[in-house]
Design a protein around this motif. Structure first.
Motif, PDB file in Angstrom:
ATOM      1  N   LYS A 170       0.821  -1.213   0.000  1.00 56.62           N
ATOM      2  CA  LYS A 170       0.000   0.000   0.000  1.00 56.62           C
ATOM      3  C   LYS A 170       0.862   1.273   0.000  1.00 56.62           C
ATOM      4  O   LYS A 170       0.538   2.267   0.652  1.00 56.62           O
ATOM      5  CB  LYS A 170      -0.983   0.006   1.173  1.00 56.62           C
ATOM      6  N   LEU A 171       1.967   1.220  -0.751  1.00 56.52           N
ATOM      7  CA  LEU A 171       2.871   2.370  -0.824  1.00 56.52           C
ATOM      8  C   LEU A 171       2.364   3.375  -1.847  1.00 56.52           C
ATOM      9  O   LEU A 171       1.856   3.004  -2.894  1.00 56.52           O
ATOM     10  CB  LEU A 171       4.283   1.918  -1.212  1.00 56.52           C
ATOM     11  N   VAL A 172       2.520   4.650  -1.532  1.00 59.42           N
ATOM     12  CA  VAL A 172       2.128   5.721  -2.433  1.00 59.42           C
ATOM     13  C   VAL A 172       3.377   6.421  -2.972  1.00 59.42           C
ATOM     14  O   VAL A 172       3.380   6.948  -4.076  1.00 59.42           O
ATOM     15  CB  VAL A 172       1.189   6.726  -1.722  1.00 59.42           C
ATOM     16  N   SER A 173       4.440   6.417  -2.178  1.00 62.56           N
ATOM     17  CA  SER A 173       5.691   7.024  -2.614  1.00 62.56           C
ATOM     18  C   SER A 173       6.837   6.059  -2.337  1.00 62.56           C
ATOM     19  O   SER A 173       6.806   5.305  -1.360  1.00 62.56           O
ATOM     20  CB  SER A 173       5.926   8.356  -1.896  1.00 62.56           C
ATOM     21  N   SER A 174       7.840   6.090  -3.217  1.00 61.30           N
ATOM     22  CA  SER A 174       8.997   5.217  -3.018  1.00 61.30           C
ATOM     23  C   SER A 174      10.224   5.802  -3.699  1.00 61.30           C
ATOM     24  O   SER A 174      10.119   6.615  -4.620  1.00 61.30           O
ATOM     25  CB  SER A 174       8.727   3.813  -3.564  1.00 61.30           C
ATOM     26  N   TYR A 175      11.365   5.378  -3.210  1.00 62.96           N
ATOM     27  CA  TYR A 175      12.643   5.728  -3.816  1.00 62.96           C
ATOM     28  C   TYR A 175      13.474   4.456  -3.797  1.00 62.96           C
ATOM     29  O   TYR A 175      13.641   3.832  -2.737  1.00 62.96           O
ATOM     30  CB  TYR A 175      13.331   6.859  -3.037  1.00 62.96           C
ATOM     31  N   ALA A 176      13.968   4.052  -4.954  1.00 64.21           N
ATOM     32  CA  ALA A 176      14.714   2.804  -5.064  1.00 64.21           C
ATOM     33  C   ALA A 176      16.038   3.043  -5.773  1.00 64.21           C
ATOM     34  O   ALA A 176      16.092   3.781  -6.764  1.00 64.21           O
ATOM     35  CB  ALA A 176      13.891   1.769  -5.841  1.00 64.21           C
ATOM     36  N   VAL A 177      17.093   2.412  -5.256  1.00 63.00           N
ATOM     37  CA  VAL A 177      18.424   2.530  -5.849  1.00 63.00           C
ATOM     38  C   VAL A 177      18.977   1.138  -6.134  1.00 63.00           C
ATOM     39  O   VAL A 177      18.657   0.173  -5.433  1.00 63.00           O
ATOM     40  CB  VAL A 177      19.406   3.313  -4.946  1.00 63.00           C
ATOM     41  N   PRO A 178      19.824   1.030  -7.160  1.00 64.09           N
ATOM     42  CA  PRO A 178      20.412  -0.277  -7.473  1.00 64.09           C
ATOM     43  C   PRO A 178      21.563  -0.640  -6.532  1.00 64.09           C
ATOM     44  O   PRO A 178      22.221   0.245  -5.981  1.00 64.09           O
ATOM     45  CB  PRO A 178      20.932  -0.088  -8.900  1.00 64.09           C
ATOM     46  N   LEU A 179      21.765  -1.945  -6.353  1.00 65.31           N
ATOM     47  CA  LEU A 179      22.935  -2.473  -5.655  1.00 65.31           C
ATOM     48  C   LEU A 179      23.813  -3.113  -6.723  1.00 65.31           C
ATOM     49  O   LEU A 179      23.320  -3.888  -7.544  1.00 65.31           O
ATOM     50  CB  LEU A 179      22.533  -3.539  -4.629  1.00 65.31           C
ATOM     51  N   PHE A 180      25.088  -2.795  -6.689  1.00 63.34           N
ATOM     52  CA  PHE A 180      26.013  -3.298  -7.702  1.00 63.34           C
ATOM     53  C   PHE A 180      26.946  -4.355  -7.109  1.00 63.34           C
ATOM     54  O   PHE A 180      27.472  -4.176  -6.006  1.00 63.34           O
ATOM     55  CB  PHE A 180      26.861  -2.155  -8.268  1.00 63.34           C
ATOM     56  N   PHE A 181      27.136  -5.435  -7.852  1.00 61.61           N
ATOM     57  CA  PHE A 181      28.091  -6.473  -7.493  1.00 61.61           C
ATOM     58  C   PHE A 181      28.954  -6.719  -8.728  1.00 61.61           C
ATOM     59  O   PHE A 181      28.419  -7.001  -9.807  1.00 61.61           O
ATOM     60  CB  PHE A 181      27.357  -7.749  -7.057  1.00 61.61           C
ATOM     61  N   ASN A 182      30.273  -6.576  -8.582  1.00 58.57           N
ATOM     62  CA  ASN A 182      31.192  -6.661  -9.726  1.00 58.57           C
ATOM     63  C   ASN A 182      30.778  -5.685 -10.829  1.00 58.57           C
ATOM     64  O   ASN A 182      30.785  -6.016 -12.006  1.00 58.57           O
ATOM     65  CB  ASN A 182      31.275  -8.085 -10.276  1.00 58.57           C
ATOM     66  N   PHE A 183      30.378  -4.483 -10.423  1.00 58.28           N
ATOM     67  CA  PHE A 183      30.005  -3.385 -11.323  1.00 58.28           C
ATOM     68  C   PHE A 183      28.727  -3.657 -12.122  1.00 58.28           C
ATOM     69  O   PHE A 183      28.440  -2.954 -13.081  1.00 58.28           O
ATOM     70  CB  PHE A 183      31.164  -3.037 -12.277  1.00 58.28           C
ATOM     71  N   VAL A 184      27.970  -4.672 -11.738  1.00 58.65           N
ATOM     72  CA  VAL A 184      26.729  -5.020 -12.436  1.00 58.65           C
ATOM     73  C   VAL A 184      25.560  -4.860 -11.460  1.00 58.65           C
ATOM     74  O   VAL A 184      25.614  -5.377 -10.345  1.00 58.65           O
ATOM     75  CB  VAL A 184      26.786  -6.478 -12.952  1.00 58.65           C
ATOM     76  N   PRO A 185      24.480  -4.145 -11.857  1.00 56.76           N
ATOM     77  CA  PRO A 185      23.331  -4.019 -10.952  1.00 56.76           C
ATOM     78  C   PRO A 185      22.620  -5.363 -10.797  1.00 56.76           C
ATOM     79  O   PRO A 185      22.206  -5.961 -11.781  1.00 56.76           O
ATOM     80  CB  PRO A 185      22.436  -2.980 -11.633  1.00 56.76           C
ATOM     81  N   LYS A 186      22.526  -5.839  -9.543  1.00 52.33           N
ATOM     82  CA  LYS A 186      21.917  -7.139  -9.266  1.00 52.33           C
ATOM     83  C   LYS A 186      20.916  -7.082  -8.112  1.00 52.33           C
ATOM     84  O   LYS A 186      20.328  -8.087  -7.753  1.00 52.33           O
ATOM     85  CB  LYS A 186      22.994  -8.176  -8.918  1.00 52.33           C
TER      86      LYS A 186
END
Length: 150
Positions: free
Chosen positions: A96-112
């Motif tokens: 039931k979220l109305v607002s969100s902020y999401a960022v990538p996590l990188f492993f070996n320079f690749v977003p995973k």
């Protein structure tokens, strides 16, 4: 599927982020070791356990889009002004979220992976709050890098 072995440290970091930013929800999603699917592995401030059953395709949902683009994503008034259908955002619906902020996590320079914060009302995350999420994401990368095989 990806197994999180350093779970205690992950829980601690997510709970700290929840308190520091003052948001209502923190979630961690990781791309499966085999195949392109992305699954939510941990949540803090969650209303239920539905997040555990959410799996999205690479490029779909918030987690899939953040991983495929390798860049952050912000939503301040869900379901208004979103790209695609409401059902393309299962974590927003389940929690039931109305607002969100999401960022990538990188492993070996690749977003995973993805670190997401959210609120259950319309909200614009400040630069400071966004920076706190990025810092927490870097900490999670350090905690998880020895535990995730890619």
């Amino acid at each position: 599927m990806t197994e999180i072995k350093g779970l205690h440290a992950v829980i601690e970091l997510c709970n700290q982020l929840l308190d520091n930013v003052g948001c209502e929800f923190v979630g961690l999603a990781l791309q499966n070791e085999v195949g392109p699917d992305v699954r939510w592995h941990y949540a803090s401030g969650n209303l239920n356990d539905k997040y555990e059953r959410i799996t999205v395709r690479f490029g779909k949902g918030i987690a899939g889009k953040v991983i495929s683009s390798g860049s952050a994503m912000i939503i301040s008034d869900f379901p208004n002004k979103i790209n695609g259908k409401v059902t393309d955002y299962p974590i927003m619906l389940a929690e039931k979220l109305v607002s969100s902020y999401a960022v990538p996590l990188f492993f070996n320079f690749v977003p995973k992976g993805v670190l997401l914060i959210g609120n259950r009302e319309k909200y614009d995350f400040s630069e400071e709050e966004q920076e706190s999420v990025k810092e927490a994401a870097h900490s999670l990368e350090d905690v998880l890098k020895g535990h995730i095989t890619l």
